[in-house]
Design a protein around this motif. Structure first.
Motif, PDB file in Angstrom:
ATOM      1  N   MET A 240       0.273  -0.188   7.627  1.00  0.00           N
ATOM      2  CA  MET A 240       0.835   0.191   6.352  1.00  0.00           C
ATOM      3  C   MET A 240       1.781   1.376   6.578  1.00  0.00           C
ATOM      4  SD  MET A 240      -1.142   1.314   2.840  1.00  0.00           S
ATOM      5  CE  MET A 240      -2.152  -0.108   2.640  1.00  0.00           C
ATOM      6  N   ASN A 241       2.991   1.267   6.058  1.00  0.00           N
ATOM      7  CA  ASN A 241       3.939   2.361   6.262  1.00  0.00           C
ATOM      8  C   ASN A 241       3.669   3.508   5.280  1.00  0.00           C
ATOM      9  OD1 ASN A 241       5.146   1.746   3.798  1.00  0.00           O
ATOM     10  ND2 ASN A 241       6.670   0.404   4.734  1.00  0.00           N
ATOM     11  N   LYS A 242       4.362   4.636   5.488  1.00  0.00           N
ATOM     12  CA  LYS A 242       4.158   5.835   4.676  1.00  0.00           C
ATOM     13  C   LYS A 242       4.443   5.584   3.202  1.00  0.00           C
ATOM     14  CE  LYS A 242       4.777   9.635   7.889  1.00  0.00           C
ATOM     15  NZ  LYS A 242       5.484  10.877   8.119  1.00  0.00           N
ATOM     16  N   GLU A 243       5.456   4.810   2.913  1.00  0.00           N
ATOM     17  CA  GLU A 243       5.851   4.477   1.531  1.00  0.00           C
ATOM     18  C   GLU A 243       4.700   3.774   0.807  1.00  0.00           C
ATOM     19  OE1 GLU A 243       8.854   4.820  -1.125  1.00  0.00           O
ATOM     20  OE2 GLU A 243       9.017   5.770   0.825  1.00  0.00           O
ATOM     21  N   ASN A 244       4.111   2.785   1.450  1.00  0.00           N
ATOM     22  CA  ASN A 244       3.001   2.040   0.841  1.00  0.00           C
ATOM     23  C   ASN A 244       1.754   2.913   0.688  1.00  0.00           C
ATOM     24  OD1 ASN A 244       4.473  -0.302   0.555  1.00  0.00           O
ATOM     25  ND2 ASN A 244       3.712  -1.233   2.444  1.00  0.00           N
ATOM     26  N   LYS A 245       1.497   3.788   1.668  1.00  0.00           N
ATOM     27  CA  LYS A 245       0.345   4.679   1.573  1.00  0.00           C
ATOM     28  C   LYS A 245       0.475   5.619   0.381  1.00  0.00           C
ATOM     29  CE  LYS A 245      -1.207   4.748   6.367  1.00  0.00           C
ATOM     30  NZ  LYS A 245      -1.426   5.562   7.559  1.00  0.00           N
ATOM     31  N   LYS A 246       1.696   6.134   0.157  1.00  0.00           N
ATOM     32  CA  LYS A 246       1.934   7.034  -0.976  1.00  0.00           C
ATOM     33  C   LYS A 246       1.740   6.298  -2.296  1.00  0.00           C
ATOM     34  CE  LYS A 246       5.112  10.226   1.291  1.00  0.00           C
ATOM     35  NZ  LYS A 246       6.486  10.744   1.353  1.00  0.00           N
ATOM     36  N   LEU A 247       2.248   5.070  -2.388  1.00  0.00           N
ATOM     37  CA  LEU A 247       2.088   4.283  -3.610  1.00  0.00           C
ATOM     38  C   LEU A 247       0.618   3.947  -3.860  1.00  0.00           C
ATOM     39  CD1 LEU A 247       5.117   1.819  -3.520  1.00  0.00           C
ATOM     40  CD2 LEU A 247       4.730   3.697  -5.114  1.00  0.00           C
ATOM     41  N   ASN A 248      -0.086   3.612  -2.786  1.00  0.00           N
ATOM     42  CA  ASN A 248      -1.498   3.306  -2.901  1.00  0.00           C
ATOM     43  C   ASN A 248      -2.284   4.539  -3.371  1.00  0.00           C
ATOM     44  OD1 ASN A 248      -3.828   1.768  -2.719  1.00  0.00           O
ATOM     45  ND2 ASN A 248      -4.156   2.269  -0.562  1.00  0.00           N
ATOM     46  N   LEU A 249      -1.992   5.691  -2.817  1.00  0.00           N
ATOM     47  CA  LEU A 249      -2.646   6.940  -3.208  1.00  0.00           C
ATOM     48  C   LEU A 249      -2.341   7.261  -4.670  1.00  0.00           C
ATOM     49  CD1 LEU A 249      -4.294   9.461  -2.498  1.00  0.00           C
ATOM     50  CD2 LEU A 249      -2.150  10.527  -1.746  1.00  0.00           C
ATOM     51  N   LEU A 250      -1.085   7.135  -5.058  1.00  0.00           N
ATOM     52  CA  LEU A 250      -0.688   7.402  -6.438  1.00  0.00           C
ATOM     53  C   LEU A 250      -1.416   6.455  -7.395  1.00  0.00           C
ATOM     54  CD1 LEU A 250       1.091   8.945  -8.437  1.00  0.00           C
ATOM     55  CD2 LEU A 250       2.866   7.237  -8.036  1.00  0.00           C
ATOM     56  N   GLY A 251      -1.496   5.192  -7.048  1.00  0.00           N
ATOM     57  CA  GLY A 251      -2.205   4.213  -7.875  1.00  0.00           C
ATOM     58  C   GLY A 251      -3.671   4.568  -8.036  1.00  0.00           C
ATOM     59  N   ASN A 252      -4.294   4.989  -6.929  1.00  0.00           N
ATOM     60  CA  ASN A 252      -5.698   5.398  -6.982  1.00  0.00           C
ATOM     61  C   ASN A 252      -5.899   6.636  -7.852  1.00  0.00           C
ATOM     62  OD1 ASN A 252      -6.789   3.340  -5.426  1.00  0.00           O
ATOM     63  ND2 ASN A 252      -6.494   4.448  -3.508  1.00  0.00           N
ATOM     64  N   ILE A 253      -5.014   7.599  -7.730  1.00  0.00           N
ATOM     65  CA  ILE A 253      -5.102   8.822  -8.539  1.00  0.00           C
ATOM     66  C   ILE A 253      -4.989   8.480 -10.022  1.00  0.00           C
ATOM     67  CG2 ILE A 253      -3.913  10.973  -9.150  1.00  0.00           C
ATOM     68  CD1 ILE A 253      -3.278  11.261  -6.123  1.00  0.00           C
ATOM     69  N   ILE A 254      -4.045   7.639 -10.380  1.00  0.00           N
ATOM     70  CA  ILE A 254      -3.870   7.245 -11.783  1.00  0.00           C
ATOM     71  C   ILE A 254      -5.095   6.483 -12.274  1.00  0.00           C
ATOM     72  CG2 ILE A 254      -2.531   5.763 -13.338  1.00  0.00           C
ATOM     73  CD1 ILE A 254      -0.046   6.567 -11.668  1.00  0.00           C
ATOM     74  N   PHE A 255      -5.560   5.515 -11.497  1.00  0.00           N
ATOM     75  CA  PHE A 255      -6.708   4.703 -11.893  1.00  0.00           C
ATOM     76  C   PHE A 255      -7.934   5.573 -12.129  1.00  0.00           C
ATOM     77  CE2 PHE A 255     -10.628   2.512 -10.661  1.00  0.00           C
ATOM     78  CZ  PHE A 255     -10.646   1.510 -11.619  1.00  0.00           C
ATOM     79  N   TYR A 256      -8.273   6.423 -11.159  1.00  0.00           N
ATOM     80  CA  TYR A 256      -9.478   7.246 -11.293  1.00  0.00           C
ATOM     81  C   TYR A 256      -9.303   8.331 -12.357  1.00  0.00           C
ATOM     82  CZ  TYR A 256     -11.526   4.771  -7.418  1.00  0.00           C
ATOM     83  OH  TYR A 256     -12.049   3.785  -6.628  1.00  0.00           O
TER      84      TYR A 256
END
Length: 143
Positions: A1-17
Motif C-alpha cells: 500500500m502506498n503512502k497516499e492510500n495509507k493516509k486515506l485509510n487512516l483518515l477514513g478510520n479517524i472519521i468512522f471512529y
C-alpha cells in the motif's frame, strides 16, 4: 500500500471512529435524560415490541426526523410520541378526533392506544428502519 492510500485509510478510520464515539456518547446522554438519541436532526430508536409488525419488526432500529412545531401531522403516517409514562411509543395515527388530538394504533394491535395524543407529545416522524440492528444493541447492553 502506498503512502497516499495509507493516509486515506487512516483518515477514513479517524472519521468512522469519531462519528461512532459521537453516536455512542449521544445515545448514552439521551438515555440518561429519557430522550431519544439523535444525530443531525435524525433520531434512532430500538424497537422492542411487536406492535408494529410486519411494517417495523422487533429489534429493528427505527430512524426518524424530529417534527417541527409547524409541521403538518398526517393521519396514516407513523410517529414516535411521548406517552407521559416515560415510554416512547412508535405507532401509526389512525384518526384525528374533534378535540384535535390523535388516535394511535400499532399495526399488529387489535385496538387503538388507550389515550388520545396531543400534538405536543408527537416528537418524531418515522422514515425508515434498519433491520435487526437492535440485536447488536442488545448484545452490547448485556455484555
Amino acid at each position: 500500500m502506498n503512502k497516499e492510500n495509507k493516509k486515506l485509510n487512516l483518515l477514513g478510520n479517524i472519521i468512522f471512529y469519531g462519528v461512532l464515539l459521537v453516536l455512542l456518547f449521544n445515545g448514552f446522554t439521551a438515555k440518561q435524560n429519557n430522550e431519544i438519541p439523535s444525530f443531525f436532526g435524525y433520531s434512532f430508536m430500538h424497537v422492542i415490541s411487536p406492535s408494529m409488525e410486519d411494517y417495523i419488526m422487533t429489534d429493528d432500529i427505527a430512524i426518524g426526523k424530529t417534527v417541527a412545531e409547524d409541521e403538518e401531522i398526517i393521519v396514516g403516517d407513523v410517529y414516535i410520541y411521548d406517552s407521559n409514562t416515560d415510554i416512547k411509543i412508535i405507532h401509526r395515527i389512525i384518526e384525528e378526533n374533534v378535540d384535535g388530538e390523535y388516535i394511535f394504533k400499532g399495526d399488529n394491535n387489535p385496538i387503538p392506544d388507550f389515550d388520545p395524543v396531543r400534538r405536543d407529545q408527537i416528537e418524531i416522524k418515522y422514515l425508515f428502519r434498519i433491520p435487526y440492528l437492535g440485536k447488536l444493541v442488545k448484545l452490547f447492553k448485556n455484555s
